[in-house]
Design a protein around this motif. Sequence first.
Motif, mmCIF file in Angstrom:
data_model
loop_
_atom_site.group_PDB
_atom_site.id
_atom_site.type_symbol
_atom_site.label_atom_id
_atom_site.label_comp_id
_atom_site.label_asym_id
_atom_site.label_seq_id
_atom_site.Cartn_x
_atom_site.Cartn_y
_atom_site.Cartn_z
ATOM 1 N N THR A 218 25.655 11.963 -1.954
ATOM 2 C CA THR A 218 26.828 11.506 -1.230
ATOM 3 C C THR A 218 26.495 11.476 0.257
ATOM 4 O O THR A 218 25.970 12.449 0.788
ATOM 5 N N VAL A 219 26.784 10.342 0.908
ATOM 6 C CA VAL A 219 26.454 10.181 2.329
ATOM 7 C C VAL A 219 27.734 9.911 3.115
ATOM 8 O O VAL A 219 28.532 9.038 2.753
ATOM 9 N N PHE A 220 27.901 10.662 4.221
ATOM 10 C CA PHE A 220 29.097 10.533 5.067
ATOM 11 C C PHE A 220 28.624 10.578 6.514
ATOM 12 O O PHE A 220 27.944 11.516 6.924
ATOM 13 N N ALA A 221 28.928 9.542 7.287
ATOM 14 C CA ALA A 221 28.435 9.457 8.671
ATOM 15 C C ALA A 221 29.580 9.649 9.656
ATOM 16 O O ALA A 221 30.654 9.060 9.507
ATOM 17 N N ILE A 222 29.346 10.470 10.677
ATOM 18 C CA ILE A 222 30.351 10.764 11.702
ATOM 19 C C ILE A 222 29.740 10.549 13.076
ATOM 20 O O ILE A 222 28.604 10.961 13.344
ATOM 21 N N LYS A 223 30.494 9.890 13.983
ATOM 22 C CA LYS A 223 30.081 9.754 15.381
ATOM 23 C C LYS A 223 31.179 10.347 16.257
ATOM 24 O O LYS A 223 32.335 9.946 16.188
ATOM 25 N N ASN A 224 30.790 11.320 17.079
ATOM 26 C CA ASN A 224 31.747 11.998 17.966
ATOM 27 C C ASN A 224 32.968 12.511 17.200
ATOM 28 O O ASN A 224 34.107 12.410 17.633
ATOM 29 N N GLY A 225 32.688 13.032 16.009
ATOM 30 C CA GLY A 225 33.745 13.654 15.212
ATOM 31 C C GLY A 225 34.577 12.714 14.379
ATOM 32 O O GLY A 225 35.488 13.153 13.669
ATOM 33 N N LYS A 226 34.279 11.393 14.426
ATOM 34 C CA LYS A 226 35.063 10.432 13.662
ATOM 35 C C LYS A 226 34.167 9.699 12.656
ATOM 36 O O LYS A 226 33.034 9.358 12.967
#
Length: 282
Positions: A218-226
Amino acid sequence: MKAHLLLILICFCLFLTAQDEKHESSALILIYDASGSMWGQIDGASKNEIASAVVTATVANLPQDQKIGLVAYGHRSKGDCKDVEFLAPTNNTDKSKISASLKAIKPLGKTPLAYSATLVIDKLKADKSKATIILLTDGIESCDGNLCEVVRKAKEAGIEFKLHIIGFGLEDGATESLLCAAKEGEGEYFDAADASSLGAMLQRATSATVDIPNGNFTVFAIKNGKPIDAYIRAFPKSRDEKEVAARTYADTAHIYLAPGEWDIEVKPLEQSDVKATTLTNV
């Protein structure tokens, strides 16, 4: 302020048992959009002309004994929300039947996505069989149906299938209901803007079948908390395996990686100065 990309990768360990018996591949069932909007143009050709040619080429490259069914909607009546027809049965192995059927289609009617899916799912239920359903559409539901709900209820009823959806030349913001249905159908939603990308998406969809185990990563990407939309590519170290790709759509992507070592690249798709992140020897 610098943007930071956080990649969350979760591995669900699967214990695989080798089996000497070779199982027959389950059917592929293509639901083909023959609504009036398929006369729309892309690069000087109608979407129907492009889709017909690309699907024909994709089918030609499938294994000789691959069962491939074809369902079309909107090809016989301009305003009939029940205009859905099996043009090739689910046990069909004659590729020429698919190409001939597609060549004869003249786009005309509406987009009954929910009803089309219901007919295919009911057929699987009646036959007590499983299949990979690939829905190719250039638009969203136009007959007041709820595709996502149809798929959800079918899964709750224990009907075994995987649903992939390919949006061909869809307008921005028109994918929410299709994303929902693909997720409920344990498949993927793919965007295609032209003949080249449609061919690539069909290749991925026909390869990620219901016979392949569900995602173990499972892959989940976050940038600056979003959460952000990101493209995932997994490259095998073994020549026996093929590259695997998925997209998060600012949510979670699930991919299946066979036992062995892989390099995983995650690239933000939204406007960003963040470079792709690569994990090696996963």
